[in-house]
Design an enzyme around this catalytic site. Structure first.
Site, PDB file in Angstrom:
ATOM      1  N   CYS A  88      42.283  37.352  45.251  1.00 63.43           N
ATOM      2  CA  CYS A  88      41.098  37.517  44.400  1.00 63.43           C
ATOM      3  C   CYS A  88      41.316  36.956  42.997  1.00 63.43           C
ATOM      4  O   CYS A  88      40.384  36.912  42.204  1.00 63.43           O
ATOM      5  CB  CYS A  88      40.696  38.982  44.324  1.00 63.43           C
ATOM      6  SG  CYS A  88      40.183  39.635  45.917  1.00 63.43           S
ATOM      7  N   HIS A 344      31.222  39.905  43.480  1.00 69.56           N
ATOM      8  CA  HIS A 344      32.604  39.438  43.646  1.00 69.56           C
ATOM      9  C   HIS A 344      32.717  38.365  44.724  1.00 69.56           C
ATOM     10  O   HIS A 344      33.248  38.606  45.797  1.00 69.56           O
ATOM     11  CB  HIS A 344      33.502  40.635  43.962  1.00 69.56           C
ATOM     12  CG  HIS A 344      34.961  40.307  44.032  1.00 69.56           C
ATOM     13  ND1 HIS A 344      35.532  39.213  43.406  1.00 69.56           N
ATOM     14  CD2 HIS A 344      35.996  40.955  44.654  1.00 69.56           C
ATOM     15  CE1 HIS A 344      36.832  39.195  43.650  1.00 69.56           C
ATOM     16  NE2 HIS A 344      37.149  40.230  44.410  1.00 69.56           N
TER      17      HIS A 344
END
Lengths: 399, 482
Positions: A88, A344
């Site tokens: 991420c 996200h």
């Protein structure tokens, strides 16, 4: 320690797509959306780009491997494109590549683009990762929320926090991000919620409920960087420069050696300390104006506030409940809604965080503009608490 | 004289209430109401004949250095990959070991024991394990009658608990039931025929011949152990053979059910507390004929901890009233598992599985010879940040190491056959830690600091290729398992 990159690189332009369930768009269209905005902001022609870095996490459900998806989607003029992937934190990694290229003198102007198309999987949440040929044969049967939820069990045990108090604090974190996201037209989730809603939401992974988890979104973000001198020569005013950019990776000690207690991010502490040193920040709680942290889950944000030295250890709950990190607080956090509400799209998130810091420092954040911020920080984390990649970037006005 | 030197018993924790089975089926078969008594043992979703065999065997393996390992089962998960080899790897036994799968009949358990006894001249010590997890059709008699479980017996020549005086085997192709190769379920014939034409005619003469070989009078048999789900079947045989009625051992229907090839030994393990020195024990395994063993209890049995192995195996049983869960765990209903379950549909790298077999199957990690740090898995570079020595790690078994929970969660998102998925980081008291699945836990049961022990379980199924992946999981240390 090396001399570092403080003030060697300036942001020339940035762009960010609308985040959300972009059923009508693929990764290619999202990249173009972010890139067009960044190019218009930079005021340059595509022929002026020297090199590009491209971040995506999931290749299987996204655009595949390599740098070609970016160069092809944007019809880049046969420049070097490097695909990077670091879970991420991939977006920060793309930014780091572009920044280092400029800082080294190898490129005058460099591009970083991050993108993730997550909503082509057929279900909510993130797809599972096998992680190679050995890992699936022994790794615990987990998901992202379950891995991060474990912070709560260790944090509670370490600091003697009861479940209700923790649930209330992490609910406040999500309420704050929803309030902020409601004021961001590009955010995925734009409805305010109450603490009671958050506390009473269905459990995803004990003790995290639905509203403790960030949005799973499609989106792209782009940054164009150059030297402050070139930025100035191109007519750029109010230059935002990079003050620090640090990355720290786990080496297996948290997950394999009996030292770490499970309640914090060992890597974030290291990356933050290095970044503050690189930026010349000695009192972060007083000097940082605002920050975007990797609030994949509310509990991540809570412990990260301590790992970034903004709250004292064991003191984040008090700060959260006092409104220290609210939009009107001393250090606004996730002023754009954060991962929680902006969304996200994994490969884009690190650059999205910088996009908000850049807008705020440029006095262009519209309804959510803060009063005179001078130092903005991003914290972008990949992996799980026991094994991860932590990226900390500090940006501010170029004097 | 060769005999049994140790015995370990494993019964899964779950007990499916027969009332739950009957409730589900009585609309179609009201006659089932008469069978709504007691409970049967039931594997968790991640247990099978191999995992149960490992759990039974680890209770006795440290008492011996076996030179042979026999695994008896008619429900072993692999038709062509030696199941006994998986068990021996999980038990960290040396590779110089004679291993053999024995199956295809309900008397495979007693058959394996007889073979081990017969080979006692060649091997000082042998490990005989019988384990079964029989799948049955919903609403079948077997669903009510059967249970899941495993028993491990060590055969040796010294320090015996039970000496073997004689054995006798009768082979008759009497088909009370059968399961064709590749078929999922048994096909059963009429019970009355089985009782009158099979049990009554085949077994009593065989018992008589075994007692003759041993030179023991039937009246002197103190314990008669014969699995039989037909009411009064074992008592009928005892009576016909001249064995006193009070010698007939309980068939464990009340709380366990018939555990297939393991059951003669399961009943023996349950009977141990009642067996005194010098008493004669007859054990019968039935299936296409029968095996008969005539045993004499030795003085060592009186004080031996394995006398309580069955009680320990049942000490933490949990009643399960949800019949649907039994169907789900045994793949007896077509369930929507969700797209997340598709994650398990990957090809297992057999090269990796082989290279890492001591890690994956044996739970063997490393111990740094430089700094002494224990770690899992074993790697080329020590995990201790203050050490980082290279190529210093010696194999370190973690199977019996005690650990406690450092972090945990109960995850409702990820796919598991028994949600929520409990997992977390465990730290071993002597060093080492890793993130692991928890099994046999209920919501709200675990917390930071709780002691756990490791158990060998199914990690996941590759249903496309028929492969079962195994690894170790943590269960709360409840005491008295050993």
């Amino acid at each position: 320690m090396a001399a570092g990159i403080k003030d060697k690189v300036a942001i020339l332009g940035m762009g960010c797509s609308k985040f959300g369930e972009r059923w009508g768009c693929g990764a290619e269209e999202l990249m173009v959306e972010a890139f067009d905005e960044a190019m218009a902001d930079a005021g340059i022609d595509v022929s002026q780009l020297d090199a590009a870095w491209f971040s995506t996490h999931y290749e299987e459900i996204n655009v595949g491997k390599g740098g070609l998806p970016l160069s092809t989607a944007l019809r880049l003029p046969n420049i070097a494109v490097t695909r990077v992937e670091n879970f991420c934190a991939s977006g920060s990694e793309a930014f780091r590549g572009a920044v280092y290229a400029v800082a080294s003198g190898a490129a005058d102007i460099a591009l970083a683009v991050g993108v993730e198309k997550l909503k082509d999987t057929g279900y909510g949440g993130l797809p599972g990762n096998l992680g190679g040929t050995l890992n699936p044969q022994w790794a615990a049967n987990g998901s992202a929320p379950g891995n991060f939820a474990q912070l709560a069990s260790a944090y509670r045990a370490k600091h003697g926090v009861n479940r209700d108090d923790l649930k209330r604090a992490i609910a406040h974190i999500s309420v704050k991000s929803h309030d902020n996201g409601a004021r961001n037209p590009k955010a995925h989730l734009r409805k305010p919620i109450t603490e009671e809603q958050a506390i009473n939401a269905p459990l995803i992974a004990e003790p995290l409920g639905l509203f403790d988890c960030c949005g799973v979104s499609d989106g792209a973000a782009a940054a164009i960087v150059t030297t402050p001198e070139i930025a100035r020569s191109l007519g750029k005013e109010h230059i935002v420069s990079v003050k620090a950019l640090q990355l720290a990776l786990s080496n297996g000690s948290e997950s394999g050696h009996n030292g770490w207690d499970g309640s914090y991010f060992h890597t974030t502490r290291i990356a933050a300390a290095k970044a503050y040193k690189e930026a010349g920040i000695s009192k972060p709680r007083e000097q940082v104006s605002m920050f975007e942290c990797h609030d994949c889950f509310s509990i991540t944000e809570l412990v990260t506030m301590e790992d970034l030295q903004l709250s004292p250890q064991g003191g984040a709950i008090t700060d959260v409940m006092d409104g220290f990190y609210d939009a009107e607080g001393a250090i606004p956090c996730q002023i754009d809604g954060g991962l929680k509400c902006f969304g996200h799209p994994i490969g884009a998130s690190g650059i999205r965080m910088l996009y908000e810091m850049y807008l705020q420092l440029s006095d262009r954040a519209g309804e959510r503009q803060l009063a005179s911020p001078s130092i903005g920080m991003t914290h972008n984390l990949g992996g799980a608490p026991s094994s991860n990649v932590a990226a900390v970037c500090i940006v501010g006005a170029y004097d | 004289m060769a005999g049994v030197t140790a015995i370990g018993t494993y019964v899964p924790r779950l007990r499916l209430l027969r009332t739950a089975i009957v409730e589900a089926h009585k609309w179609a078969d009201p006659g089932l109401a008469a069978k709504a008594r007691g409970a049967r043992s039931m594997c968790n979703w991640d247990e099978d004949a191999i995992t149960m065999a490992v759990e039974a065997a680890r209770q006795v393996v440290d008492t011996c250095a076996p030179q042979a390992l026999y695994l008896a089962s008619t429900t072993a998960p692999f038709a062509d990959r030696q199941n006994a080899g998986i068990v021996s790897t999980a038990l960290n036994l040396p590779e110089d070991l004679a291993t053999l799968d024995i199956g295809a009949s309900q008397r495979a358990g007693t058959g394996a024991l007889i073979q081990a006894l017969a080979a006692s001249g060649a091997y000082d010590s042998s490990l005989v394990i019988a384990s079964d997890h029989r799948r049955t059709k919903a609403a079948s008699p077997g669903e009510l009658n059967y249970g899941d479980g495993a028993v491990a017996v060590v055969v040796g020549n010294d320090n015996t608990l039970l000496d073997c005086l004689a054995t006798h085997t009768t082979s008759v192709d009497f088909i009370d039931h059968f399961r064709g190769a590749g078929e999922a379920f048994d096909y059963d014939w009429e019970e009355r025929w089985i009782r009158d034409e099979g049990i009554a005619r085949i077994i009593p003469p065989a018992v008589g011949r075994a007692l003759d070989k041993a030179g023991i009078a039937a009246a002197d048999v103190a314990h008669f152990i014969m699995p039989c789900t037909i009411r009064g079947g074992a008592a009928m045989v005892a009576s016909q053979a001249g064995i006193p009625g009070d010698a007939v051992a309980d068939n464990l229907a009340e709380h366990v059910g018939e555990t297939g090839t393991a059951h003669p030994l399961m009943m023996l393990s349950a009977r141990l507390p009642q067996i005194s020195a010098d008493e004669i024990v007859v054990v019968v395994g039935v299936g296409q004929g029968c095996d008969v063993l005539v045993l004499r209890a030795m003085p060592a049995l009186a004080q031996h901890p394995h006398r309580a192995t069955f009680a320990h195996a049942c000490a933490h049983r949990v009643e399960e009233g949800n019949y649907q869960k039994f169907l789900a765990f045994n793949d007896l209903v077509t369930l929507e598992r969700g797209m997340r379950a598709e994650r398990d549909d990957y090809k297992t790298a057999l090269t990796v599985n082989y290279r890492k077999r001591d890690m994956l199957t044996g739970l063997v990690g490393g111990r740094c010879s430089h700094c002494g740090t224990q770690q899992f898995p074993r790697t080329d570079v020590c995990v201790n940040p203050q050490c980082r020595a290279t190529h210093t790690q010696q194999p370190q078994p973690f199977r019996e190491a005690r650990a406690s929970i450092l972090t945990w969660s109960a995850d409702y998102l990820t796919y598991t056959a028994d949600p929520p998925s409990h997992y977390g980081m465990i730290s071993f008291a002597e060093g080492g830690r890793f993130m692991t699945d928890f099994t046999d836990v209920a919501v709200g049961e675990i917390d930071v600091g709780m002691p756990v022990r490791m158990v060998f379980r199914i990690k996941s199924f590759d249903r496309s290729r028929g492969f079962v992946r195994y690894f170790w999981k943590a269960v709360p240390e409840r005491g008295e398992e050993r």
